[in-house]
Design an enzyme around this catalytic site. Structure first.
Site, mmCIF file in Angstrom:
data_model
loop_
_atom_site.group_PDB
_atom_site.id
_atom_site.type_symbol
_atom_site.label_atom_id
_atom_site.label_comp_id
_atom_site.label_asym_id
_atom_site.label_seq_id
_atom_site.Cartn_x
_atom_site.Cartn_y
_atom_site.Cartn_z
ATOM 1 N N ARG A 202 27.976 29.454 62.162
ATOM 2 C CA ARG A 202 28.349 30.456 61.400
ATOM 3 C C ARG A 202 27.568 31.745 61.647
ATOM 4 O O ARG A 202 28.032 32.900 61.647
ATOM 5 C CB ARG A 202 27.718 30.068 59.923
ATOM 6 C CG ARG A 202 28.293 30.806 58.894
ATOM 7 C CD ARG A 202 27.924 30.427 57.411
ATOM 8 N NE ARG A 202 28.349 28.964 57.197
ATOM 9 C CZ ARG A 202 29.397 28.531 56.922
ATOM 10 N NH1 ARG A 202 30.651 29.325 56.785
ATOM 11 N NH2 ARG A 202 29.927 27.222 56.753
ATOM 12 N N MET B 133 38.337 32.444 53.686
ATOM 13 C CA MET B 133 38.323 31.147 53.654
ATOM 14 C C MET B 133 37.016 30.594 54.408
ATOM 15 O O MET B 133 37.086 29.436 55.169
ATOM 16 C CB MET B 133 39.416 30.291 53.743
ATOM 17 C CG MET B 133 40.683 30.575 53.124
ATOM 18 S SD MET B 133 40.401 30.865 51.087
ATOM 19 C CE MET B 133 40.413 28.938 50.910
ATOM 20 N N ARG B 134 36.067 31.348 54.132
ATOM 21 C CA ARG B 134 34.850 31.016 54.853
ATOM 22 C C ARG B 134 33.501 31.383 54.160
ATOM 23 O O ARG B 134 33.497 32.562 53.562
ATOM 24 C CB ARG B 134 34.723 31.601 56.401
ATOM 25 C CG ARG B 134 33.851 31.207 57.160
ATOM 26 C CD ARG B 134 34.327 31.451 58.686
ATOM 27 N NE ARG B 134 33.003 31.384 59.518
ATOM 28 C CZ ARG B 134 32.751 30.124 60.199
ATOM 29 N NH1 ARG B 134 33.571 29.056 60.126
ATOM 30 N NH2 ARG B 134 31.575 29.962 60.775
ATOM 31 N N LEU C 21 30.014 33.048 53.816
ATOM 32 C CA LEU C 21 29.298 34.040 54.511
ATOM 33 C C LEU C 21 27.967 33.363 54.840
ATOM 34 O O LEU C 21 27.257 32.987 53.706
ATOM 35 C CB LEU C 21 29.224 35.338 53.711
ATOM 36 C CG LEU C 21 30.407 35.890 53.423
ATOM 37 C CD1 LEU C 21 30.281 37.483 52.783
ATOM 38 C CD2 LEU C 21 31.507 36.109 54.629
ATOM 39 N N ASN D 122 34.421 40.119 46.317
ATOM 40 C CA ASN D 122 35.543 38.949 46.439
ATOM 41 C C ASN D 122 36.237 38.893 45.322
ATOM 42 O O ASN D 122 35.756 39.386 44.018
ATOM 43 C CB ASN D 122 34.310 37.642 46.512
ATOM 44 C CG ASN D 122 35.323 36.399 46.872
ATOM 45 O OD1 ASN D 122 36.416 36.325 47.518
ATOM 46 N ND2 ASN D 122 35.153 35.128 46.169
ATOM 47 N N HIS E 213 38.441 35.930 43.056
ATOM 48 C CA HIS E 213 38.363 34.633 42.596
ATOM 49 C C HIS E 213 39.594 34.403 41.630
ATOM 50 O O HIS E 213 39.336 35.284 40.475
ATOM 51 C CB HIS E 213 37.064 33.978 42.391
ATOM 52 C CG HIS E 213 37.164 32.535 42.114
ATOM 53 N ND1 HIS E 213 37.182 31.987 43.095
ATOM 54 C CD2 HIS E 213 36.949 32.006 40.986
ATOM 55 C CE1 HIS E 213 37.261 30.492 42.569
ATOM 56 N NE2 HIS E 213 37.335 30.497 41.306
ATOM 57 N N ASP F 156 26.873 37.248 46.355
ATOM 58 C CA ASP F 156 25.625 36.913 46.823
ATOM 59 C C ASP F 156 25.486 35.690 47.534
ATOM 60 O O ASP F 156 26.472 35.349 47.922
ATOM 61 C CB ASP F 156 24.660 36.977 45.337
ATOM 62 C CG ASP F 156 24.972 35.855 44.305
ATOM 63 O OD1 ASP F 156 25.796 34.825 44.740
ATOM 64 O OD2 ASP F 156 24.637 35.668 43.160
ATOM 65 N N ASP G 175 30.863 31.962 44.702
ATOM 66 C CA ASP G 175 31.585 32.580 43.338
ATOM 67 C C ASP G 175 30.639 32.901 42.356
ATOM 68 O O ASP G 175 30.675 32.514 41.195
ATOM 69 C CB ASP G 175 32.719 31.684 43.255
ATOM 70 C CG ASP G 175 33.786 31.464 44.067
ATOM 71 O OD1 ASP G 175 33.876 32.132 45.030
ATOM 72 O OD2 ASP G 175 34.246 30.285 44.208
ATOM 73 N N GLU H 256 45.492 39.643 40.067
ATOM 74 C CA GLU H 256 44.653 39.924 40.944
ATOM 75 C C GLU H 256 44.796 41.259 41.690
ATOM 76 O O GLU H 256 43.941 41.868 41.964
ATOM 77 C CB GLU H 256 44.598 38.768 41.984
ATOM 78 C CG GLU H 256 44.321 37.341 41.492
ATOM 79 C CD GLU H 256 44.288 36.420 42.704
ATOM 80 O OE1 GLU H 256 43.687 36.905 43.882
ATOM 81 O OE2 GLU H 256 44.478 35.258 42.419
HETATM 82 C C1 GRF Z 1 43.734 34.619 46.138
HETATM 83 O O1 GRF Z 1 44.401 33.919 45.115
HETATM 84 C C2 GRF Z 1 42.337 34.960 46.054
HETATM 85 O O2 GRF Z 1 42.019 34.858 44.742
HETATM 86 C C3 GRF Z 1 41.682 33.805 46.683
HETATM 87 O O3 GRF Z 1 42.436 33.699 47.583
HETATM 88 C C4 GRF Z 1 43.867 33.906 47.640
HETATM 89 C C5 GRF Z 1 44.130 34.810 48.524
HETATM 90 O O4 GRF Z 1 45.514 35.291 48.724
HETATM 91 N N1 GRF Z 1 40.077 33.939 46.991
HETATM 92 P P1 GRF Z 1 45.938 36.461 49.405
HETATM 93 O O5 GRF Z 1 45.900 35.958 51.137
HETATM 94 O O6 GRF Z 1 45.346 37.671 49.140
HETATM 95 O O7 GRF Z 1 47.551 36.487 49.108
#
Ligand code: GRF
Length: 210
Positions: free
Chosen positions: A73, A98-99, A101, A115, A117, A149, A153, A182
């Site tokens: 990492r 998806m990692r 930090l 971020n 969520h 941080d 999340d 989002e």
């Molecule tokens: C989203 O649901 C976001 O909230 C989460 O991962 C997903 C990413 O979707 N962290 P995308 O790649 O932006 O379509």
């Protein structure tokens, strides 16, 4: 917080691992003039095949790939930090990255990493948040944009958008409707941060009165 850069646009560094719909929504907001004083400096992925990277290339944005699989990492993050620096990134936006930090990464951009969520934090952190919320039986769901941080999340909340869970929903339809929110919330949060018109009091993100 002194992030407002009145004499030049705020430079975003986007980090993504997948389809990149949140990134695309941010790019669209900038292009449509809804998100002013902001440019995307670079789009970085840890997955070479990420759909979001292809979108970034189509849009003619600078891109970079640092494959994380099999790497330590700290080493991987050092490459990403260096790339962010090369592109003079002011604000890092995680958009389906998806990692986790490293501490070093978080420390390199203090209160400068956002971020998104897909749940109303602090409820349902971690993976598959929409399914967690649906299975729990909540009546209100939504999304959260927060500073990153050292905890998962967890950082200061900048923006949230809520929607009702419908009787007709399943986890998939709920996730789809959250995603619509989002796409609005992320640009709203970036605009707030870019304005520089805020203070962080404890855990509270407070807009300054204009
Ligand atoms: C989203 O649901 C976001 O909230 C989460 O991962 C997903 C990413 O979707 N962290 P995308 O790649 O932006 O379509």
């Amino acid at each position: 917080m002194e992030l407002a850069l009145k004499d030049r646009p705020l430079r975003l560094g986007i980090l993504l691992s997948g389809r990149g719909s949140n990134f695309a929504a941010i790019a669209e907001s900038i292009q449509a003039g809804r998100l002013k004083g902001v440019v995307i400096a670079v789009v970085i992925s840890n997955v070479a095949e990420a759909g979001g990277l292809a979108k970034a290339r189509e849009l003619g944005l600078p891109t970079a790939v640092f494959v994380s699989k099999g790497r330590k990492r700290a080493e991987h993050d050092a490459d990403v930090i260096a790339c962010m620096r090369t592109h003079h990134v002011d604000l890092v936006c995680l958009a389906g990255y998806m990692r986790l930090l490293s501490q070093k990464f978080v420390a390199a951009f203090p209160q400068r990493i956002l971020n998104i969520h897909p749940a109303l934090l602090p409820a349902f952190p971690g993976l598959d948040a929409q399914t967690q919320a649906f299975d729990y039986g909540v009546k209100v769901a939504g999304c959260t944009v927060h500073f990153v941080d050292e905890h998962l999340d967890h950082g200061v909340i900048v923006a949230q958008r809520a929607i009702p869970v419908l009787e007709t929903d399943d986890a998939h339809s709920l996730a789809e409707r959250i995603l619509v929110e989002e796409h609005i919330a992320y640009s709203e949060a970036i605009a707030l941060v870019a304005s520089g018109e805020y203070e962080i009091r404890g855990r509270r993100f407070v807009k300054r009165k204009s």
